[in-house]
Design an enzyme around this catalytic site. Sequence first.
Site, PDB file in Angstrom:
ATOM      1  N   HIS A   1     -11.093  35.001 -12.311  1.00 47.44           N
ATOM      2  CA  HIS A   1     -12.187  35.932 -12.582  1.00 47.44           C
ATOM      3  C   HIS A   1     -12.632  36.684 -11.328  1.00 47.44           C
ATOM      4  O   HIS A   1     -13.710  37.289 -11.311  1.00 47.44           O
ATOM      5  CB  HIS A   1     -13.382  35.184 -13.195  1.00 47.44           C
TER       6      HIS A   1
ATOM      7  N   ASP B   1     -23.750  33.142 -15.939  1.00 46.12           N
ATOM      8  CA  ASP B   1     -23.842  33.723 -17.286  1.00 46.12           C
ATOM      9  C   ASP B   1     -22.559  33.514 -18.079  1.00 46.12           C
ATOM     10  O   ASP B   1     -22.580  33.484 -19.309  1.00 46.12           O
ATOM     11  CB  ASP B   1     -24.139  35.222 -17.192  1.00 46.12           C
TER      12      ASP B   1
ATOM     13  N   GLU C   1     -34.078  36.674 -17.175  1.00 44.90           N
ATOM     14  CA  GLU C   1     -33.199  37.734 -16.695  1.00 44.90           C
ATOM     15  C   GLU C   1     -33.746  39.071 -17.188  1.00 44.90           C
ATOM     16  O   GLU C   1     -34.806  39.140 -17.808  1.00 44.90           O
ATOM     17  CB  GLU C   1     -31.748  37.529 -17.156  1.00 44.90           C
TER      18      GLU C   1
END
Length: 534
Positions: free
Chosen positions: A108, A174, A285
Amino acid sequence: MLKHSNLVIKVVIALILGYTFDKNKITSTTYLPNNETITSLIKHLKLDGDLSFDNIHHASKDFGNRYNFLPLAVLYPKSVSDISNLVNYIFQMGPTSKLTVAPRGHGHSLEGQAQAHQGVVINMESLAKYQEMDFYVDGNYKNTPFVDVSGGELWINILRESLKHGFAPKSWTDYLHLTVGGTLSNAGISGQAFRHGPQINNVHQLQVVTGTGEVVTCTKEMNSDLFHGVLGGLGQFGIITRAHITLEPAPEMVKWIKVLYMDFATFTKDQELLISSNTSFDYVEGFVLINRTGLLNNWRSSFKSKDPVQAKRFVTEGKTIYCLEIAKYYKQEDVHTIDQKIESLLSTLNYNDFTLFISEVSYVEFLDRVHVSELKLQEKGLWDVPHPWLNLLVPKSKIHQFANEVFGKILTDSSNGPILIYPVDKSRWNTKTSMVTPKENVFYLVAFLSSAMPSSTGTDSLENILSQNKRILEVCENANLETKQYLPHYNTQEEWEKHFGSQWEAFVRRKFRYDPLAILTPGQRIFQKAINFL
C-alpha cells in the site's frame, strides 16, 4: 560548533553510504547484478522459505501505481531466520554488492517505498502465515492485555482474532488491510489518535532484524534507542518481524454519525472541543466536501436523517462544506442509554441541525468501512489507478490560513477524491519515536486522497493532480505554515534534512549504527548504498 558537528556527520555518512552531492540531488552509479550474484544467493543462503527469481513483477508495484522498480528476487520467508540470514549475507558481501532489501507488506505504499530495484523484496505476509498470534488477556495477567503478533500480519486479521477474546487494539488506521510492520514504520493515524495516540503509541515490544542481520528484541527500557528509532522510522533501521500490541476490552456496536457545517471556523472549533474531552466520542474525523452533487442522497442508503424533509432542501452544489464524522462505541447492555448519551454530546456542537445523519453498525463493520469502498471501486476498475496522495500535518495555529489558501484559492471547484481533515493532540503521544510532527501539541491531519484517471488530460489527470499538490506545498512553504508531511516523500537530501529538522542528526546516527551499509528500504530514497567496484 553544532554546524561543524553536522558537517562532520554528513561527510562521514557520505563516504560510507556513497552519496554524491550535486546541489540538491543525490545520484548513484547504475548497477545490475550478474549471474554470479544470483548463483551466490542460491548457493550460500540457508532458508526455510523460498527465494523466487520468477513471476516477481507484483513486487515492483504498489498502491500509488506511479513507480515500478523490478527487484532481482522475492523472498517468501517461513521464519525470522530467513530474513536475518538474507540481510546478514548481503551485509557480509559489503560494498562490493549493490544488493538492497525492502520488506513489503500489503503493497500500500504510495511512492515505491517498499520496492528494491534489482534488490530483494521480502514478502512479509508470507512470514505471517507461519507465525501464531499469541494473546495475553487473562484477568490474572499483571500487565496490560496485548497480542504478540507477526510484523507481516494484517490489522483486519488481528481485529477478527482479538474479538474472539473480547478485546481489540486501541488505535487504528482507516484502512485495516495493512501489515503491522508497515503501519508501525510510519505511525498509524486515524480518528482514535486524539485519545490513544497513533499505533506506534500502542506497542510495547518489538522484534527487529537490523541492517546487519541481527535479531533484536527491544522495548522502551531494553534496547530503547532501536525501539524508538524503528517506530515511525520509515524502515531505515530494521525490519519489524514481531510486535506486542496493546489491547482493550472491545465494544460491540457503533453509532456512526455525520453532520455538516457551512463555516470552517465553527467546524474546527467543534472538532477541537471534541478531542479535548475524555468523555466525548470515541472517533473524530472530518471531510472537506467541494461541490459534491448528490452527496446526501448517497448517505441516505445507509444513514438515517433526523430531519429528512429539511435535508432534502439542503443544496451542496457549487459550495464547499465541511463534514464532521464521529462515532460512539458501546456494548449491547448499553443499548437503552446510548441514544440519550449521544444526544447530550451532540447538544454541545454547532452543526446545521437538519444535516444530522446516523447509522448503527457493528464494530467490525465500522472499522473495516474503507474496504467496502475498495470492493466497489475494484468492480468499476477504479482501484488500480495512480494515487498521488498528499498527507500533511498542519499546526492548529495555521489551519485557518491553510484553509483560506488551499480550499479558497486552489481547490475551489472540485476534488479528485476524499479530503480528510481532523485534529489530534500530541501531548498524549510518545514523542521519542522517529515520527516527525509540527511543534505544536495540537495539529491537523489534512489528507488529499486523490485518484488519477489513466489517459485523462482533464482535472482528474495525474499531471494536473501532481501540479495541484505542488501548489499546495508551495503555499505551505511560502507562507511559512510549518507543516510536515505524513508518509513523507522527498527527492533531495536537503528536503529530508529539513523534514527531520532537529531530529536529523539522531536519524543519521541511528542509520549508521543499525544499517551502516544502507541495505534496508532503499525506496524511501533517504540513504543510498555505496558500491565499490573491485
